[in-house]
Scaffold this motif. Structure first.
Motif, mmCIF file in Angstrom:
data_model
loop_
_atom_site.group_PDB
_atom_site.id
_atom_site.type_symbol
_atom_site.label_atom_id
_atom_site.label_comp_id
_atom_site.label_asym_id
_atom_site.label_seq_id
_atom_site.Cartn_x
_atom_site.Cartn_y
_atom_site.Cartn_z
ATOM 1 N N SER A 161 -26.821 -52.123 -34.101
ATOM 2 C CA SER A 161 -28.107 -52.175 -34.579
ATOM 3 C C SER A 161 -29.210 -52.979 -34.788
ATOM 4 O O SER A 161 -30.142 -52.983 -34.889
ATOM 5 C CB SER A 161 -27.019 -52.027 -36.240
ATOM 6 N N ALA A 162 -28.868 -53.726 -34.359
ATOM 7 C CA ALA A 162 -29.929 -55.348 -34.485
ATOM 8 C C ALA A 162 -30.803 -55.294 -33.190
ATOM 9 O O ALA A 162 -31.643 -55.835 -33.042
ATOM 10 C CB ALA A 162 -28.877 -56.692 -33.969
ATOM 11 N N ARG A 163 -30.243 -54.630 -32.000
ATOM 12 C CA ARG A 163 -30.569 -54.406 -30.739
ATOM 13 C C ARG A 163 -32.094 -53.299 -30.940
ATOM 14 O O ARG A 163 -33.547 -53.390 -30.678
ATOM 15 C CB ARG A 163 -29.952 -53.837 -29.684
ATOM 16 N N ASP A 168 -33.077 -52.218 -33.852
ATOM 17 C CA ASP A 168 -34.054 -53.443 -34.928
ATOM 18 C C ASP A 168 -34.952 -54.269 -34.204
ATOM 19 O O ASP A 168 -36.073 -53.981 -33.985
ATOM 20 C CB ASP A 168 -33.715 -54.389 -36.261
ATOM 21 N N GLU A 169 -34.469 -54.423 -33.120
ATOM 22 C CA GLU A 169 -36.014 -55.897 -32.401
ATOM 23 C C GLU A 169 -36.249 -54.121 -31.438
ATOM 24 O O GLU A 169 -37.479 -54.991 -31.410
ATOM 25 C CB GLU A 169 -34.885 -56.445 -31.340
ATOM 26 N N MET A 170 -35.939 -53.171 -31.034
ATOM 27 C CA MET A 170 -36.490 -52.402 -30.024
ATOM 28 C C MET A 170 -37.689 -51.913 -31.797
ATOM 29 O O MET A 170 -39.017 -51.469 -30.737
ATOM 30 C CB MET A 170 -35.401 -52.004 -28.985
ATOM 31 N N LEU A 230 -39.348 -53.532 -33.666
ATOM 32 C CA LEU A 230 -39.880 -54.316 -34.011
ATOM 33 C C LEU A 230 -41.202 -54.493 -32.426
ATOM 34 O O LEU A 230 -42.571 -55.023 -32.733
ATOM 35 C CB LEU A 230 -39.540 -55.612 -34.323
ATOM 36 N N ARG A 231 -40.731 -54.749 -31.245
ATOM 37 C CA ARG A 231 -40.988 -54.162 -30.784
ATOM 38 C C ARG A 231 -42.445 -53.125 -30.436
ATOM 39 O O ARG A 231 -43.147 -53.954 -29.929
ATOM 40 C CB ARG A 231 -40.648 -54.819 -29.723
ATOM 41 N N GLU A 237 -43.243 -52.016 -32.708
ATOM 42 C CA GLU A 237 -44.327 -51.863 -33.626
ATOM 43 C C GLU A 237 -45.503 -53.163 -33.225
ATOM 44 O O GLU A 237 -46.903 -52.064 -33.337
ATOM 45 C CB GLU A 237 -43.963 -51.916 -34.930
ATOM 46 N N GLU A 238 -45.306 -53.822 -32.851
ATOM 47 C CA GLU A 238 -46.092 -55.018 -32.168
ATOM 48 C C GLU A 238 -46.993 -53.897 -30.873
ATOM 49 O O GLU A 238 -47.871 -54.059 -30.985
ATOM 50 C CB GLU A 238 -45.809 -56.202 -31.728
#
Length: 164
Positions: free
Chosen positions: A26-28, A30-32, A34-35, A37-38
């Motif tokens: 789940s953390a991975r 969420d990080e993906m 975020l990336r 979106e950036e």
């Protein structure tokens, strides 16, 4: 049999700690996200910058094209001028060389020394050239006049001059 499968899976889910296994995944994710979106924001900035370039900078560049074309034309004319001056200089240098030979002015090069020592055998008979015309007088070569190519600042000529 279905009850047995349900009972087995229930036991499996109770025995295993799914929360600890799912949390890193789940953390991975969420990080993906975020990336991603950036990256989307960066792509929007690039599109905005491209539209600014298309709308503002390219018209400015096109507005400078006539000046650039004029500059290219002047450079072409300057190149022709330099070529013409080079040809004239070659003619004058050749005439100076002939005049030096006619006046028997010694050349200070090593070739003259070697020719005078005659180390390498017989010297070749070279037909003597002359700067004189058929009646025996010196005839100057036709060379350019700077007035034809460069206007003086005091003459009041406008920008029709090819070089300046």
């Amino acid at each position: 049999m279905a009850e047995q499968v349900v009972h087995d899976y229930t036991g499996y889910f109770k025995a295993s700690n799914l929360q600890s296994e799912i949390r890193p995944i789940s953390a991975r994710i969420d990080e993906m996200l975020l990336r991603l979106e950036e990256f989307e924001n960066l792509l929007a900035l690039v599109k905005e910058g491209s539209s600014v370039a298309v709308q503002q900078h390219i018209p400015k560049i096109f507005s400078l094209k006539p000046e650039f074309d004029e500059l290219c034309g002047r450079l072409d004319q300057l190149e022709k001028f330099v070529l013409m001056v080079t040809k004239n200089l070659d003619i004058v240098e050749r005439q100076v060389q002939i005049a030096e030979e006619e006046l028997d002015i010694p050349d200070k090069t090593i070739n003259v020394l070697l020719k005078s020592l005659n180390i390498f055998g017989k010297s070749k008979q070279v037909e003597k050239q002359s700067n004189r015309n058929a009646s025996g007088f010196y005839e100057a070569p036709d060379i350019f006049k700077t007035e034809d190519y460069f206007c003086s600042r005091n003459s009041g000529r406008d920008s029709e001059d090819p070089i300046m």
